[in-house]
Scaffold this motif. Structure first.
Motif, PDB file in Angstrom:
ATOM      1  N   MET A 140       0.884  -1.158   0.000  1.00  0.00           N
ATOM      2  CA  MET A 140       0.000   0.000   0.000  1.00  0.00           C
ATOM      3  C   MET A 140       0.921   1.207   0.000  1.00  0.00           C
ATOM      4  O   MET A 140       2.141   1.064   0.048  1.00  0.00           O
ATOM      5  CB  MET A 140      -0.900  -0.045   1.238  1.00  0.00           C
ATOM      6  CG  MET A 140      -2.245   0.613   1.078  1.00  0.00           C
ATOM      7  SD  MET A 140      -3.280   0.308   2.537  1.00  0.00           S
ATOM      8  CE  MET A 140      -4.776   1.088   1.953  1.00  0.00           C
ATOM      9  N   SER A 141       0.377   2.395  -0.034  1.00  0.00           N
ATOM     10  CA  SER A 141       1.226   3.571  -0.218  1.00  0.00           C
ATOM     11  C   SER A 141       2.166   3.825   0.956  1.00  0.00           C
ATOM     12  O   SER A 141       1.872   3.507   2.105  1.00  0.00           O
ATOM     13  CB  SER A 141       0.356   4.807  -0.453  1.00  0.00           C
ATOM     14  OG  SER A 141      -0.486   5.030   0.661  1.00  0.00           O
ATOM     15  N   MET A 142       3.324   4.404   0.605  1.00  0.00           N
ATOM     16  CA  MET A 142       4.285   4.889   1.589  1.00  0.00           C
ATOM     17  C   MET A 142       4.032   6.381   1.823  1.00  0.00           C
ATOM     18  O   MET A 142       3.669   7.110   0.907  1.00  0.00           O
ATOM     19  CB  MET A 142       5.706   4.697   1.080  1.00  0.00           C
ATOM     20  CG  MET A 142       6.165   3.254   0.980  1.00  0.00           C
ATOM     21  SD  MET A 142       6.516   2.540   2.596  1.00  0.00           S
ATOM     22  CE  MET A 142       7.983   3.501   3.064  1.00  0.00           C
ATOM     23  N   TRP A 143       4.216   6.804   3.059  1.00  0.00           N
ATOM     24  CA  TRP A 143       4.180   8.232   3.385  1.00  0.00           C
ATOM     25  C   TRP A 143       5.610   8.660   3.685  1.00  0.00           C
ATOM     26  O   TRP A 143       6.113   8.470   4.789  1.00  0.00           O
ATOM     27  CB  TRP A 143       3.271   8.492   4.584  1.00  0.00           C
ATOM     28  CG  TRP A 143       1.808   8.447   4.246  1.00  0.00           C
ATOM     29  CD1 TRP A 143       1.252   8.005   3.080  1.00  0.00           C
ATOM     30  CD2 TRP A 143       0.720   8.848   5.077  1.00  0.00           C
ATOM     31  NE1 TRP A 143      -0.124   8.104   3.120  1.00  0.00           N
ATOM     32  CE2 TRP A 143      -0.479   8.625   4.334  1.00  0.00           C
ATOM     33  CE3 TRP A 143       0.635   9.368   6.370  1.00  0.00           C
ATOM     34  CZ2 TRP A 143      -1.737   8.904   4.858  1.00  0.00           C
ATOM     35  CZ3 TRP A 143      -0.630   9.651   6.890  1.00  0.00           C
ATOM     36  CH2 TRP A 143      -1.799   9.428   6.144  1.00  0.00           C
ATOM     37  N   GLY A 144       6.276   9.146   2.674  1.00  0.00           N
ATOM     38  CA  GLY A 144       7.680   9.477   2.832  1.00  0.00           C
ATOM     39  C   GLY A 144       8.491   8.213   3.029  1.00  0.00           C
ATOM     40  O   GLY A 144       8.451   7.311   2.203  1.00  0.00           O
ATOM     41  N   GLY A 152      10.159  -0.318   2.314  1.00  0.00           N
ATOM     42  CA  GLY A 152       9.606   0.308   3.511  1.00  0.00           C
ATOM     43  C   GLY A 152       8.962  -0.705   4.439  1.00  0.00           C
ATOM     44  O   GLY A 152       9.075  -0.605   5.673  1.00  0.00           O
ATOM     45  N   MET A 153       8.318  -1.711   3.857  1.00  0.00           N
ATOM     46  CA  MET A 153       7.697  -2.765   4.660  1.00  0.00           C
ATOM     47  C   MET A 153       8.764  -3.606   5.356  1.00  0.00           C
ATOM     48  O   MET A 153       8.640  -3.947   6.540  1.00  0.00           O
ATOM     49  CB  MET A 153       6.808  -3.625   3.758  1.00  0.00           C
ATOM     50  CG  MET A 153       5.608  -2.878   3.193  1.00  0.00           C
ATOM     51  SD  MET A 153       4.908  -3.665   1.717  1.00  0.00           S
ATOM     52  CE  MET A 153       4.015  -5.025   2.448  1.00  0.00           C
ATOM     53  N   ARG A 154       9.816  -3.935   4.631  1.00  0.00           N
ATOM     54  CA  ARG A 154      10.914  -4.692   5.223  1.00  0.00           C
ATOM     55  C   ARG A 154      11.524  -3.930   6.404  1.00  0.00           C
ATOM     56  O   ARG A 154      11.754  -4.485   7.486  1.00  0.00           O
ATOM     57  CB  ARG A 154      11.988  -4.966   4.179  1.00  0.00           C
ATOM     58  CG  ARG A 154      13.065  -5.947   4.647  1.00  0.00           C
ATOM     59  CD  ARG A 154      14.507  -5.426   4.634  1.00  0.00           C
ATOM     60  NE  ARG A 154      14.828  -4.291   3.855  1.00  0.00           N
ATOM     61  CZ  ARG A 154      15.565  -4.285   2.754  1.00  0.00           C
ATOM     62  NH1 ARG A 154      16.011  -5.423   2.257  1.00  0.00           N
ATOM     63  NH2 ARG A 154      15.856  -3.159   2.158  1.00  0.00           N
ATOM     64  N   ASN A 155      11.765  -2.643   6.210  1.00  0.00           N
ATOM     65  CA  ASN A 155      12.346  -1.823   7.276  1.00  0.00           C
ATOM     66  C   ASN A 155      11.457  -1.816   8.521  1.00  0.00           C
ATOM     67  O   ASN A 155      11.940  -1.885   9.655  1.00  0.00           O
ATOM     68  CB  ASN A 155      12.558  -0.384   6.786  1.00  0.00           C
ATOM     69  CG  ASN A 155      13.606  -0.288   5.681  1.00  0.00           C
ATOM     70  OD1 ASN A 155      14.390  -1.222   5.475  1.00  0.00           O
ATOM     71  ND2 ASN A 155      13.613   0.824   4.969  1.00  0.00           N
ATOM     72  N   LYS A 174      12.237   7.636  -1.256  1.00  0.00           N
ATOM     73  CA  LYS A 174      13.497   6.953  -0.981  1.00  0.00           C
ATOM     74  C   LYS A 174      13.349   5.439  -1.068  1.00  0.00           C
ATOM     75  O   LYS A 174      14.262   4.736  -1.516  1.00  0.00           O
ATOM     76  CB  LYS A 174      14.001   7.353   0.401  1.00  0.00           C
ATOM     77  CG  LYS A 174      15.360   6.767   0.767  1.00  0.00           C
ATOM     78  CD  LYS A 174      15.839   7.306   2.115  1.00  0.00           C
ATOM     79  CE  LYS A 174      17.200   6.731   2.481  1.00  0.00           C
ATOM     80  NZ  LYS A 174      17.672   7.259   3.793  1.00  0.00           N
ATOM     81  N   TYR A 175      12.191   4.932  -0.625  1.00  0.00           N
ATOM     82  CA  TYR A 175      11.985   3.482  -0.563  1.00  0.00           C
ATOM     83  C   TYR A 175      10.773   3.050  -1.386  1.00  0.00           C
ATOM     84  O   TYR A 175       9.776   3.775  -1.482  1.00  0.00           O
ATOM     85  CB  TYR A 175      11.749   3.027   0.886  1.00  0.00           C
ATOM     86  CG  TYR A 175      12.876   3.327   1.842  1.00  0.00           C
ATOM     87  CD1 TYR A 175      14.137   2.745   1.671  1.00  0.00           C
ATOM     88  CD2 TYR A 175      12.682   4.174   2.930  1.00  0.00           C
ATOM     89  CE1 TYR A 175      15.170   3.016   2.552  1.00  0.00           C
ATOM     90  CE2 TYR A 175      13.705   4.448   3.823  1.00  0.00           C
ATOM     91  CZ  TYR A 175      14.948   3.870   3.622  1.00  0.00           C
ATOM     92  OH  TYR A 175      15.971   4.143   4.497  1.00  0.00           O
TER      93      TYR A 175
END
Length: 218
Positions: free
Chosen positions: A70-74, A118-121, A112-113
């Motif tokens: 799903m979407s990333m916020w930054g 981002g999910m992995r992080n 950036k991701y």
């Protein structure tokens, strides 16, 4: 039907085509009404399916859990994506699967991701070993999420999966998994407290319609 009158020189003068025009308007009106009724019936059918989706019960242990993006916020997952991640994290901690696939490409060029990164992080920050996470970074749709995740499963010798997403998104996800040849795919679905269901279910009706059209050509 054409009506004529004759002038003093006996030459015919066309007046109007009243009857044909009336029938033409009626035909267009009837066709429009049929399209509207069919459209409303289809929306009702799609919404009924969307609302029927439920977590697999009983849920069996699987080789991997696939968390759909799903979407990333930054640099952070959006609140909706965090809900999917938290539910996937809960299932992992309960021992439902030893491996996790996170799937999703880049939302915007300036981020950036990717969704997958981002999910992995997020999962690593919450105690999941990086070694048990496979990241899929290219998908831009649910179909691609599951297509590319299945390729990861094949390359890593994984045969069974629990697909993790929101409840409103579950029915289409399961249909796509079936179409792609997943073996008895299970669903792990979470309700949302942060997303507008009016908005997301309306969008899901459109996405489900697009999927059914796409399915005709697969």
């Amino acid at each position: 039907m054409e009506w004529y009158v004759y002038g003093r020189d006996s030459s015919p003068i066309r007046i109007v085509r009243k009857k044909r025009r009336i029938w033409s308007k009626r035909t267009l009106l009837i066709a429009l009404m049929v399209i509207v009724v069919v459209g409303l019936l289809w929306c009702a059918y799609a919404l009924r399916n969307i609302n029927k989706a439920a977590t697999t019960d009983p849920m069996l242990k699987a080789d991997t859990g696939i968390i759909l993006g799903m979407s990333m916020w930054g640099e952070e997952p959006s609140p909706g994506l965090k809900e999917r991640l938290d539910y996937g994290l809960k299932l992992y901690q309960e021992g439902m699967f030893p491996h996790i696939i996170v799937s999703g490409g880049l939302d915007k060029p300036d981020l950036k991701y990717t969704e997958g990164q981002g999910m992995r992080n997020y999962l690593v920050a919450h105690g999941v070993p990086d070694s048990v996470i496979s990241v899929e970074n290219k998908a831009t749709s649910t179909y691609e999420n599951l297509l590319y995740s299945k390729a990861i499963m094949t390359s890593e010798g994984l045969s069974s999966a629990i697909i993790i997403t929101h409840t409103y998104h579950g029915w289409r996800s399961h249909e796509i998994a079936d179409e792609l040849g997943y073996v008895n795919p299970e669903l792990g679905l979470t309700e949302s407290t942060v997303l507008s269901m009016t908005r997301h279910k309306s969008r899901e009706i459109l996405a489900y319609t697009k999927w059914k059209i796409q399915q005709l050509f697969l």
